[in-house]
Design a protein around this motif. Structure first.
Motif, short mmCIF file in Angstrom:
data_model
loop_
_atom_site.label_atom_id
_atom_site.label_comp_id
_atom_site.label_asym_id
_atom_site.label_seq_id
_atom_site.Cartn_x
_atom_site.Cartn_y
_atom_site.Cartn_z
N ARG A 37 1.41 7.64 -5.29
CA ARG A 37 0.54 6.82 -4.12
C ARG A 37 -0.58 6.13 -4.82
NH1 ARG A 37 -2.20 9.66 0.92
NH2 ARG A 37 -2.93 7.96 1.80
N ALA A 38 -1.49 6.61 -5.62
CA ALA A 38 -2.50 5.76 -6.21
C ALA A 38 -1.98 4.34 -6.78
CB ALA A 38 -3.27 6.43 -7.53
N GLY A 39 -0.83 4.43 -7.36
CA GLY A 39 -0.34 3.17 -8.21
C GLY A 39 0.20 2.39 -7.13
N ILE A 40 0.76 2.56 -5.95
CA ILE A 40 1.43 1.97 -4.79
C ILE A 40 -0.06 1.32 -4.22
CG2 ILE A 40 2.31 1.97 -2.54
CD1 ILE A 40 4.25 1.97 -5.00
N GLU A 41 -0.94 2.20 -3.79
CA GLU A 41 -2.09 1.47 -3.12
C GLU A 41 -2.89 0.54 -4.09
OE1 GLU A 41 -4.41 4.97 -1.86
OE2 GLU A 41 -3.36 5.31 -0.39
N ALA A 42 -2.78 0.53 -5.32
CA ALA A 42 -3.35 -0.27 -6.33
C ALA A 42 -2.75 -1.52 -6.09
CB ALA A 42 -3.41 0.25 -7.75
N GLY A 43 -1.26 -1.46 -6.12
CA GLY A 43 -0.59 -2.73 -6.03
C GLY A 43 -0.78 -3.43 -4.83
N ILE A 44 -0.64 -2.83 -3.53
CA ILE A 44 -1.22 -3.36 -2.08
C ILE A 44 -2.56 -4.09 -2.38
CG2 ILE A 44 -1.38 -2.82 0.05
CD1 ILE A 44 0.71 -0.82 -0.23
N SER A 45 -3.36 -3.32 -2.78
CA SER A 45 -4.79 -4.13 -2.84
C SER A 45 -4.88 -5.23 -3.70
CB SER A 45 -5.73 -2.88 -3.53
OG SER A 45 -7.04 -3.40 -3.80
N CYS A 74 5.22 -13.96 -6.67
CA CYS A 74 3.99 -14.52 -7.52
C CYS A 74 3.45 -13.23 -8.29
CB CYS A 74 3.01 -15.12 -6.73
SG CYS A 74 3.41 -16.98 -6.18
N TYR A 75 3.40 -12.24 -7.30
CA TYR A 75 2.90 -10.96 -8.06
C TYR A 75 3.75 -10.33 -9.21
CZ TYR A 75 2.02 -5.92 -8.18
OH TYR A 75 1.55 -4.62 -8.55
N ASN A 76 5.13 -10.58 -8.78
CA ASN A 76 5.77 -9.99 -9.75
C ASN A 76 5.87 -11.03 -11.10
OD1 ASN A 76 6.71 -7.82 -8.74
ND2 ASN A 76 8.29 -8.69 -7.48
#
Length: 87
Positions: A37-45, A74-76
């Motif tokens: 979850r922390a990794g997903i939230e970092a990516g969304i941020s 672009c993120y990828n």
């Protein structure tokens, strides 16, 4: 694994007064889920801060979809550029 977690959350949930590790299958799996979850939230941020997903000024569904799609592409690309394939 995911089916078991979904089944536990949907069928037994919080209303049975179970502790969180019991719902997730143990403390180790709970820690893994917290890290995920922390990794997903970092990516969304990062998507929101750097690629303009915090606010979309596009009108219409098609333009909104293209704005989100291009931001994720672009993120990828940036992720791939930062970590080149091993040779």
């Amino acid at each position: 694994m995911l089916a078991n977690i979904v089944e536990k959350w949907c069928l037994r949930g919080w209303y049975k007064n179970q502790k969180i590790p019991d719902l997730c299958g143990g403390a180790e799996q709970l820690q893994t889920l917290f890290r995920f979850r922390a990794g997903i939230e970092a990516g969304i941020s990062w998507l929101k801060r750097c690629f303009g997903l915090s606010r979309c000024h596009c009108k219409g569904s098609e333009r909104f979809d293209s704005h989100c799609w291009l931001s994720v592409v672009c993120y990828n690309l940036v992720i791939l550029a930062r970590h080149p394939a091993p040779s």
